[in-house]
Write an enzyme that holds these catalytic residues in place. Structure first.
Site: not given
Ligand code: PMP
Length: 437
Positions: A154, A231, A234, A257, A395
């Site tokens: 991202h 990261d 997700q 999220k 993104c």
């Protein structure tokens, strides 16, 4: 690592809420877990609304998760009954606010199996990654050093490193992916040469759904003395996540999220990094003593939390963590895998439809295009049918460049979606495709 022994695993299995909702579920809605998923869905007030006169089918949870009533009520309750600033006032409200805010930090620490004094609360992944870039990488890196990223990142995990590279003279190398959208691990390890000081990669791709084997990758990087940043935006909403077991140096994630309020997130970092890193932002809360001839900073994590935080937001995120724990992350994962399999099968039958990303381990995200139709046109017409999917570059420009497309459509599923919604989405897709082609 010492704290691996210090805490029990955060997800001990099916939880009270799940048990309370067992049985009575319609066919297909409770399979396997004993959870009545239609009762779970009823916890989300927004999912009952209509869009353009049609029942809403929300398939954009990778963008942001919907909020259960428990989260909405927790933030509402804070503002109605406890609102005060944290760590400043001795009055009752100030104490209540501070206790609730620090209580949320403790809940997050238990949920992710880490120590609470290693959790920096911040506005989200973007902030967390920038904090690592500015406080860890900027002072550490110089000309001749290299940062490794992957093709599937991202922008939040690309641009901060470009800013660091510009200012330090370090270079950026990119690890590539194969036709399934999986990392080529041999090629990645071959890139981890002595000049590489930092490897930053996503746990789960927001476009392809690919789940990267971060534990193995971090072990390889660590053997070579390379600092790792993950990261987890997700990953955190969808699967049991034991950050301590991954063996990374930094783990960033975002609260909205995982069905918490927007403007919440966290950075987990090894204590030794937090102790050595200079502050990123200066101000109130992050100091012990301020004098014009020098300031003594607070201890971590407060050293990195200047100013008034998103108190109500973190109380809501604490409620989200309670809610997810109640369902059990393993149950959520199983439910979303079933939805993903159903949707993949149905979409594979649509003429001219191409799915981007077929990793062997994949989260409930499907990026696709239909030959001859623009992604935005498809998404716009689907919206008129009540179906919310995302279209665009997500993104992830470099990933779009890799596939040679400007944009894709992306349907992303959460445990509160239903099999019927997926069937209705595919029927709507066939309808709008016929209008466009
Ligand atoms: N990384 C990934 C993989 C993401 O999906 C997102 C959100 N789309 C981000 C980073 C940025 O998260 P936030 O906007 O909450 O900071």
């Amino acid at each position: 690592m010492s704290h691996e022994q210090e805490r029990p695993h955060p997800h001990p299995g099916a939880a009270a809420l799940g048990n309370a909702r067992a049985s009575g579920s319609p066919a297909g809605e409770g399979v396997g877990s004993g959870i009545d998923w239609s009762a779970v869905r009823a916890d989300f007030p927004l999912l009952t609304r209509e869009v353009h006169g049609k029942p809403l089918i929300y398939l954009d949870s990778a963008n942001t998760g919907q909020k259960p009533a428990a989260v909405i009520e927790a933030t509402d309750d804070f503002y109605r009954h406890h609102n005060a600033n944290v760590s400043r006032a001795v009055h009752a409200l100030g104490t209540e606010a501070t206790d609730a805010y620090e209580g949320a930090r403790n809940k997050l620490a238990r949920f992710f199996n880490v120590r609470s004094d290693e959790l920096v609360l911040c506005s989200g992944t973007t902030f967390a990654l920038n904090l690592v870039a500015y406080s860890w990488a900027l002072p550490q890196l110089g000309p001749g050093d290299a940062i490794v990223l992957t093709r599937m990142e991202h922008h939040a995990n690309i641009v901060p490193w470009q800013l660091v590279a510009q200012r330090t003279g370090a270079t950026i190398k990119v690890a590539d992916i194969d036709e399934r959208g999986e990392l080529d691990l041999d090629a990645l390890y071959a890139q981890l040469t002595p000049e590489v000081k930092l490897l930053s990669l996503t746990h789960v791709s927001n476009v392809l759904g690919t789940v990267n084997p971060v534990r193995e990758i971090c072990r390889e990087a660590r053997r070579r003395g390379i600092v790792t940043v993950i990261d987890g935006s997700q990953a955190a909403p969808h699967r049991p996540l034991d950050i301590a077991a991954i063996g990374c140096d930094f783990y960033a994630l975002t609260g909205h999220k995982m069905d918490g309020p927007t403007g919440t997130g966290l950075l987990w970092a090894r204590r030794e990094h937090l102790a050595a890193m200079p502050p990123f932002l200066g101000g109130g809360e992050m100091i012990k003593e301020v004098r014009f001839d020098g300031t003594v900073y607070n201890d971590a994590p407060h050293k990195f939390e200047a100013g008034t935080p998103n108190i109500a937001g973190f109380i809501g995120l604490g409620a989200a963590v309670d809610y997810l724990s109640g369902l059990g992350m393993a149950n959520i994962d199983a439910r979303e895998q079933a939805l993903l399999a159903h949707a993949t099968e149905a979409l594979s039958k649509v003429d001219g439809l191409r799915i981007f990303g077929s990793a062997r381990e994949k989260a409930a995200v499907i990026s696709f295009l239909i030959e001859g139709a623009h992604a935005h046109d498809l998404a716009t017409l689907l919206d008129l049918e009540g179906v919310a999917i995302r279209s665009g570059h997500h993104c992830a420009h470099p990933l779009m460049q890799h596939f040679g497309v400007p944009a894709t459509c992306r349907a992303s599923f959460a445990y509160y979606n239903t099999f019927d919604e997926i069937d209705a989405f595919v029927a709507a897709l066939l309808k709008v495709r016929n209008l466009l082609l």
